[in-house]
Design a protein around this motif. Structure first.
Motif, PDB file in Angstrom:
ATOM      1  N   THR A  61     -42.075   1.528  -3.776  1.00 41.09           N
ATOM      2  CA  THR A  61     -42.977   1.895  -4.859  1.00 41.09           C
ATOM      3  C   THR A  61     -43.943   0.741  -5.116  1.00 41.09           C
ATOM      4  N   ILE A  62     -45.215   1.070  -5.287  1.00 39.76           N
ATOM      5  CA  ILE A  62     -46.194   0.064  -5.681  1.00 39.76           C
ATOM      6  C   ILE A  62     -46.845   0.522  -6.985  1.00 39.76           C
ATOM      7  N   ALA A  63     -47.346  -0.423  -7.741  1.00 40.86           N
ATOM      8  CA  ALA A  63     -48.043  -0.108  -8.986  1.00 40.86           C
ATOM      9  C   ALA A  63     -49.511  -0.477  -8.843  1.00 40.86           C
ATOM     10  N   ILE A  64     -50.363   0.283  -9.510  1.00 41.97           N
ATOM     11  CA  ILE A  64     -51.782  -0.060  -9.558  1.00 41.97           C
ATOM     12  C   ILE A  64     -52.207  -0.095 -11.024  1.00 41.97           C
ATOM     13  N   GLY A  80     -57.647   7.405  -3.187  1.00 38.87           N
ATOM     14  CA  GLY A  80     -57.536   6.727  -1.901  1.00 38.87           C
ATOM     15  C   GLY A  80     -56.253   5.929  -1.788  1.00 38.87           C
ATOM     16  N   ILE A  81     -55.876   5.235  -2.868  1.00 44.36           N
ATOM     17  CA  ILE A  81     -54.642   4.450  -2.878  1.00 44.36           C
ATOM     18  C   ILE A  81     -53.428   5.363  -2.739  1.00 44.36           C
ATOM     19  N   SER A  82     -53.389   6.413  -3.534  1.00 44.06           N
ATOM     20  CA  SER A  82     -52.241   7.324  -3.521  1.00 44.06           C
ATOM     21  C   SER A  82     -52.103   8.039  -2.184  1.00 44.06           C
ATOM     22  N   ASN A  83     -53.226   8.424  -1.605  1.00 41.35           N
ATOM     23  CA  ASN A  83     -53.208   9.114  -0.313  1.00 41.35           C
ATOM     24  C   ASN A  83     -52.585   8.247   0.767  1.00 41.35           C
ATOM     25  N   GLN A  84     -53.024   6.993   0.851  1.00 45.58           N
ATOM     26  CA  GLN A  84     -52.505   6.097   1.874  1.00 45.58           C
ATOM     27  C   GLN A  84     -51.039   5.748   1.614  1.00 45.58           C
ATOM     28  N   TYR A  90     -44.588   5.750   0.472  1.00 44.85           N
ATOM     29  CA  TYR A  90     -44.474   4.983  -0.765  1.00 44.85           C
ATOM     30  C   TYR A  90     -44.933   5.805  -1.966  1.00 44.85           C
ATOM     31  N   LYS A  91     -44.341   5.500  -3.112  1.00 41.75           N
ATOM     32  CA  LYS A  91     -44.751   6.104  -4.375  1.00 41.75           C
ATOM     33  C   LYS A  91     -45.686   5.149  -5.100  1.00 41.75           C
ATOM     34  N   VAL A  92     -46.497   5.705  -6.017  1.00 42.75           N
ATOM     35  CA  VAL A  92     -47.462   4.898  -6.758  1.00 42.75           C
ATOM     36  C   VAL A  92     -47.281   5.115  -8.259  1.00 42.75           C
ATOM     37  N   LEU A  93     -47.139   4.026  -8.992  1.00 38.18           N
ATOM     38  CA  LEU A  93     -47.149   4.065 -10.450  1.00 38.18           C
ATOM     39  C   LEU A  93     -48.545   3.662 -10.910  1.00 38.18           C
ATOM     40  N   ILE A  94     -49.150   4.471 -11.764  1.00 35.19           N
ATOM     41  CA  ILE A  94     -50.508   4.217 -12.231  1.00 35.19           C
ATOM     42  C   ILE A  94     -50.473   3.745 -13.678  1.00 35.19           C
ATOM     43  N   GLU A 293     -62.069   4.643   0.940  1.00 39.02           N
ATOM     44  CA  GLU A 293     -61.615   3.706   1.966  1.00 39.02           C
ATOM     45  C   GLU A 293     -61.180   2.380   1.339  1.00 39.02           C
ATOM     46  N   LEU A 294     -61.810   2.003   0.261  1.00 39.58           N
ATOM     47  CA  LEU A 294     -61.423   0.796  -0.468  1.00 39.58           C
ATOM     48  C   LEU A 294     -59.958   0.902  -0.905  1.00 39.58           C
ATOM     49  N   GLY A 295     -59.581   2.088  -1.408  1.00 35.16           N
ATOM     50  CA  GLY A 295     -58.199   2.306  -1.823  1.00 35.16           C
ATOM     51  C   GLY A 295     -57.236   2.292  -0.656  1.00 35.16           C
TER      52      GLY A 295
END
Length: 329
Positions: A61-64, A80-84, A90-94, A293-295
């Motif tokens: 898991t990563i957080a942004i 973009g971040i969540s897609n990659q 991996y999961k994403v915490l926003i 793409e930045l994400g």
């Protein structure tokens, strides 16, 4: 399959103590913690993803942190971040910081508490000196932000050059009185924009008029307010670099409602090349950047550190940009 009750009974501790160990909370002696972890390993206890976490010390898991999810730029960046991240398992915490330092620190503390494997900061609210000690707990990456000395990966674009080119475009259109908008004064990315703005004017022997510089410029409503201030001035700029398509759209809307002609009376240039640029009248000249793409690049880079336990090193990766000329200039 064993459960927490059985583990607590074997270890002669409370269920709360077992839960604290599973969640890596403090206030458990090292002796008890070791005993509980040994029993968990022996019984192959697997409540969910926590078992894998205990074996590999990874949460996947990563957080942004972003200022606001409803801003089109940060919405697209988050996509973009969540897609990659999803593609990599991996999961994403926003976390929405709303530009508040304490919320950014809450996000970073997840890293300290081993609840996540890494953090992507999409804006920078605190001084870097406040955040740097957290590197002891895992990787931190700056995305869409810049710091001149932070020893971490930075995925961005050349804010200085993009602004310089945008302002040069306005000068080439015949403008000598040019205004400037930015969001927060403590952002080094915004400082780079200001340097590009100042240099473009200096090279043409033009002055930077401080009364034409506007801060806290985030959205359409701010654009409305900025134009009202401009309209009330005795001496007005004939062009303005807004730093945001949302702000640009607000300025244009308010200008036209007051019988200004854009770009004849006021030329306006945005930043980010959001879809709103193509639906306003006139359409908006803007700096186009590859937000999605930045994400994706940010996730790819931080996962290199997470998955291979690589040492975190400073690396500035700048993605390309382009000036997209439309009707507002």
């Amino acid at each position: 399959m064993p459960n927490i009750d059985e583990i607590a009974k074997i270890c002669k501790v409370s269920k709360t103590t077992v839960s604290r160990v599973l969640n890596n909370h403090p206030y458990v002696s090292e002796e008890k913690r070791k005993k509980i972890l040994d029993v968990i390993k022996e019984l192959d206890y697997s409540p969910n993803s926590l078992a894998r976490h205990l074996r590999t010390n990874k949460t996947r898991t990563i957080a942004i942190s972003i200022p606001s999810i409803d801003h089109p730029f940060f919405s697209q960046l988050t996509k973009g971040i969540s897609n990659q991240a999803f593609d990599q398992g991996y999961k994403v915490l926003i976390y929405q910081t709303f530009y508040k330092k304490e919320i950014e620190l809450e996000t970073i503390n997840l890293l300290k508490n081993k609840e996540i494997d890494g953090v992507i900061l999409c804006s920078l609210e605190n001084e870097w000196s406040t955040l740097e000690p957290y590197l002891a707990y895992g990787p931190i990456l700056l995305c869409n932000e810049y710091h001149e000395s932070a020893p971490i990966p930075i995925i961005c674009y050349d804010e200085f050059k993009a602004t310089y080119i945008a302002v040069k475009h306005l000068i080439q259109r015949g403008h000598t009185n040019i205004g400037f908008c930015f969001d927060t004064f403590y952002s080094q990315a915004q400082a780079e924009r200001m340097k590009g703005f100042s240099l473009a004017l200096k090279e043409e022997n033009l002055l930077v008029h401080t009364e034409w510089i506007f801060d806290r410029a985030f959205d359409i409503k701010d654009g409305f307010n900025i134009f009202k201030k401009l309209d009330g001035m005795a001496e007005k700029p004939t062009a303005i670099f807004t730093g945001s398509d949302q702000v640009a759209a607000g300025i244009i809307k308010e200008a036209i409602s007051r019988n200004y002609h854009v770009p004849k009376d006021l030329a306006v240039i945005g930043f980010d090349n959001q879809l709103i640029c193509q639906v306003t009248t006139p359409t908006i000249t803007s700096i186009g950047i590859p937000i999605f793409e930045l994400g994706r690049k940010s996730v790819q880079k931080i996962l290199e550190n997470i998955q291979h336990d690589e040492n975190i090193e400073r690396e500035v990766i700048q993605l390309p940009f382009e000036l997209i000329i439309r009707e507002s200039t």
